[in-house]
Write an enzyme that holds these catalytic residues in place. Structure first.
Site, PDB file in Angstrom:
ATOM      1  N   HIS A 173      -9.899 -31.066  18.306  1.00 33.58           N
ATOM      2  CA  HIS A 173     -10.773 -30.490  17.457  1.00 33.58           C
ATOM      3  C   HIS A 173     -12.070 -30.646  17.979  1.00 33.58           C
ATOM      4  O   HIS A 173     -12.703 -29.831  18.672  1.00 33.58           O
ATOM      5  CB  HIS A 173     -10.518 -30.668  16.000  1.00 33.58           C
TER       6      HIS A 173
ATOM      7  N   GLY B  31       0.802  -1.092  -0.112  1.00 35.82           N
ATOM      8  CA  GLY B  31       0.202  -0.045  -0.007  1.00 35.82           C
ATOM      9  C   GLY B  31       0.900   1.213  -0.217  1.00 35.82           C
ATOM     10  O   GLY B  31       2.049   1.284  -0.159  1.00 35.82           O
ATOM     11  N   SER B  32       0.308   2.353   0.001  1.00 32.60           N
ATOM     12  CA  SER B  32       1.030   3.436   0.003  1.00 32.60           C
ATOM     13  C   SER B  32       2.015   3.597   1.175  1.00 32.60           C
ATOM     14  O   SER B  32       2.995   4.249   1.036  1.00 32.60           O
ATOM     15  CB  SER B  32       0.110   4.812   0.036  1.00 32.60           C
TER      16      SER B  32
ATOM     17  N   GLU C 261      -3.765 -10.153   0.848  1.00 32.72           N
ATOM     18  CA  GLU C 261      -2.689 -10.241   1.925  1.00 32.72           C
ATOM     19  C   GLU C 261      -2.852 -11.652   2.475  1.00 32.72           C
ATOM     20  O   GLU C 261      -1.805 -12.231   3.100  1.00 32.72           O
ATOM     21  CB  GLU C 261      -3.133  -9.271   3.064  1.00 32.72           C
TER      22      GLU C 261
ATOM     23  N   HIS D 154       0.172  -3.864   4.197  1.00 33.43           N
ATOM     24  CA  HIS D 154      -0.147  -2.429   4.352  1.00 33.43           C
ATOM     25  C   HIS D 154      -0.534  -2.552   5.730  1.00 33.43           C
ATOM     26  O   HIS D 154      -0.569  -3.373   6.631  1.00 33.43           O
ATOM     27  CB  HIS D 154      -1.158  -2.356   3.488  1.00 33.43           C
TER      28      HIS D 154
ATOM     29  N   GLU E 165       3.870   1.532   2.419  1.00 35.01           N
ATOM     30  CA  GLU E 165       5.085   0.419   2.409  1.00 35.01           C
ATOM     31  C   GLU E 165       6.026   1.101   1.078  1.00 35.01           C
ATOM     32  O   GLU E 165       7.191   0.596   0.915  1.00 35.01           O
ATOM     33  CB  GLU E 165       4.532  -0.909   1.933  1.00 35.01           C
TER      34      GLU E 165
END
Length: 525
Positions: free
Chosen positions: A279, A24-25, A46, A69, A27
């Site tokens: 489980h 993203g911006s 991701e 991000h 990074e």
């Protein structure tokens, strides 16, 4: 040096030269100037990024850097991160953050409480208090991931990367941290004495043994003891040849069924596994009277939380090799590997999953690495496959869907010397489908076998266990993965029958390919 340059050098010195990411911006300032010797592997979501890194870390046994991000990208990755936590994969998650002056005002793309976001999944999380501390913090993240054997998370404001390093900061380059946690000779001898005194010892082996390269050694130990072997419940790696005459299968993931399986043994030695990762909630006694359990693990948390038994927190590999040195050889042979029964047959146009797995067993090379994410066919898988090599089996360790398709990419990148096959259910495929694009971009010779039965098979099975047969949302008709795969650049074919499937599988893969086959609905048992 700039902080960014120092970080790249820290990564280079620690061997983190393959970076899995979806930027993203925030990074971009970290990624600029990435050394040409580095390999940046782009994922389109991701979750797929973390799945690829998880497979790569398991296949190499080394830490790997994941670049995500801020809060939104990190949040998208959380489901996949659960698998990496359970497989104890040393992922170093480096997340972008807003510039420092903007975090307090909660500007767009701020990760307001960055360290809390990744907890409690990761073993360590931090956001450096100043730019000058970033190289040291990154080094700590790498050490923590390796020493704790778990993902770590480091959030770095993006204005830090262009700051100049403080004088003397390069001292971090020379740092080394080693752990020495071998058992004492007395501890190994005491365990050997217990095994000699036992009339009916048994081994329970965990996936950590395969991750750490002890597959062959623990096979030799089982033969030395002539002891039956189970794989631990909720198995994510295969630590023992599944057709070996001493192998009894994967333990069921319920309290009472495990106790039933181990009844009659006077000593159960658990190596490299929790006690146990259950489980289905099927309560009862954890062990039957007269059964003594000893756990050997390097996971202190797993030892501390176990509900039963004794524990020795140390390197299981050192214990295995120590026992091999002092336990006597046994002259007798243990027989030949067992032969699978003829596969069950499907009806109409649908093949039985056993037919698909028998076709894989008969056509694929013996050293094939299988990445499996088809939960409802688990019983069919173990009835038909013959896996005799280390690193042959990968499964989502926490059951988080979306692992299979991207993890096969990570395994193929880590082990180009081995064929890789992804066995994927149609329900699971949708969670990590974007991994196909990365496989195509890198032209990885992965064969994806897509089992299409039109339902969430494991959910239908669980609905029966829970007495809730009328729940909605378990049918997923109308999916054509051949069209989807072609859209991502992957060659795709629908196998109409068993003969066509076998013919397709017999052809070598020169790039990623997807073979879709319709299968009958089965249960995990």
């Amino acid at each position: 040096m700039l902080i960014r340059e120092m970080a790249h050098e820290v990564m280079r010195r620690h061997g983190l030269d393959t970076v899995f990411g979806n930027p993203g911006s925030n990074e971009l300032p970290f990624l600029t100037g990435l050394p040409a010797s580095f390999r940046y592997v782009l994922g389109l979501h991701e979750g797929a990024v973390v799945g690829m890194a998880d497979g790569y870390a398991q296949a190499t046994g080394r830490p790997v850097l994941v670049n995500l991000h801020s809060a939104s990208g990190s949040g998208n990755a959380m489901g996949a991160l659960t698998n990496a936590v359970s497989s104890r994969s040393p992922l170093v998650v480096l997340a972008g953050q807003q510039v420092r002056p903007a975090i307090g005002t909660e500007a767009l793309l701020s990760n307001v409480d960055a360290t809390a976001l990744a907890k409690p999944l990761v073993g360590w999380a931090a956001e450096p208090s100043c730019a000058g501390d970033v190289p040291r913090a990154l080094t700590q993240a790498i050490f923590e991931a390796r020493l704790r054997r778990c993902p770590t998370y480091l959030s770095v404001p993006y204005d830090d990367w262009a700051a100049e390093a403080e004088p003397g900061a390069e001292a971090v380059f020379a740092r080394t941290v080693r752990r020495s946690a071998c058992p004492s000779p007395a501890e190994v001898e005491a365990l050997a004495a217990d095994l000699r005194a036992a009339d009916r010892p048994a081994l329970v082996l965990g996936g950590d043994l395969d991750t750490d390269g002890h597959f062959d050694a623990v096979t030799a130990l089982a033969e030395r003891l002539a002891a039956p072997v189970w794989a631990a419940p909720s198995l994510f790696r295969l630590p023992f040849p599944n057709r070996h005459p001493l192998f009894r299968g994967v333990l069921p993931a319920g309290i009472a069924p495990v106790a039933d399986a181990l009844a009659g043994h006077d000593l159960v030695l658990v190596l490299g596994a929790p006690v146990f990762r259950y489980h289905e909630y099927l309560p009862g006694e954890h062990l039957r009277p007269g059964v003594r359990l000893v756990q050997v693990t390097d996971d202190a948390s797993a030892a501390a939380r176990a509900p039963v038994g004794e524990a020795l927190v140390t390197d299981p590999g050192a214990v295995i090799h120590g026992l091999l040195e002092i336990l006597p050889e046994r002259p007798e042979k243990h027989g030949e590997h067992t032969i699978p029964a003829a596969p069950a047959e499907g009806t109409g146009a649908s093949l039985h999953p056993e037919q698909v797995f028998a076709a894989l067993r008969d056509t694929q090379p013996p050293d094939t690495a299988y990445v499996v994410e088809s939960t409802s066919t688990n019983g069919s898988w173990w009835r038909q496959m013959d896996l005799r090599r280390p690193g042959s089996y990968y499964f989502p360790a926490a059951g988080g869907l979306g692992f299979g398709i991207p993890a096969a990419v990570g395994v193929a990148l880590a082990r180009p010397d081995r064929p890789v096959v992804g066995v994927i259910g149609d329900g699971a495929a949708n969670y990590g489908i974007t991994g196909l694009w990365t496989a195509a971009q890198w032209r990885l010779p992965i064969t994806y076998v897509l089992l299409r039965n039109g339902i969430y098979g494991a959910l239908e099975w669980f609905a029966g266990l829970l007495g809730t047969p009328d729940v909605p949302g378990t049918a997923i008709p109308g999916l054509d993965f051949t069209a989807t795969a072609r859209g991502y650049g992957v060659h795709a074919t629908h196998a109409e029958d068993l003969a066509q499937l076998r013919a397709l599988l017999a052809e070598p893969a020169d790039g990623p390919r997807l073979i879709q086959v319709d299968t009958a609905v089965t249960t995990p048992a």
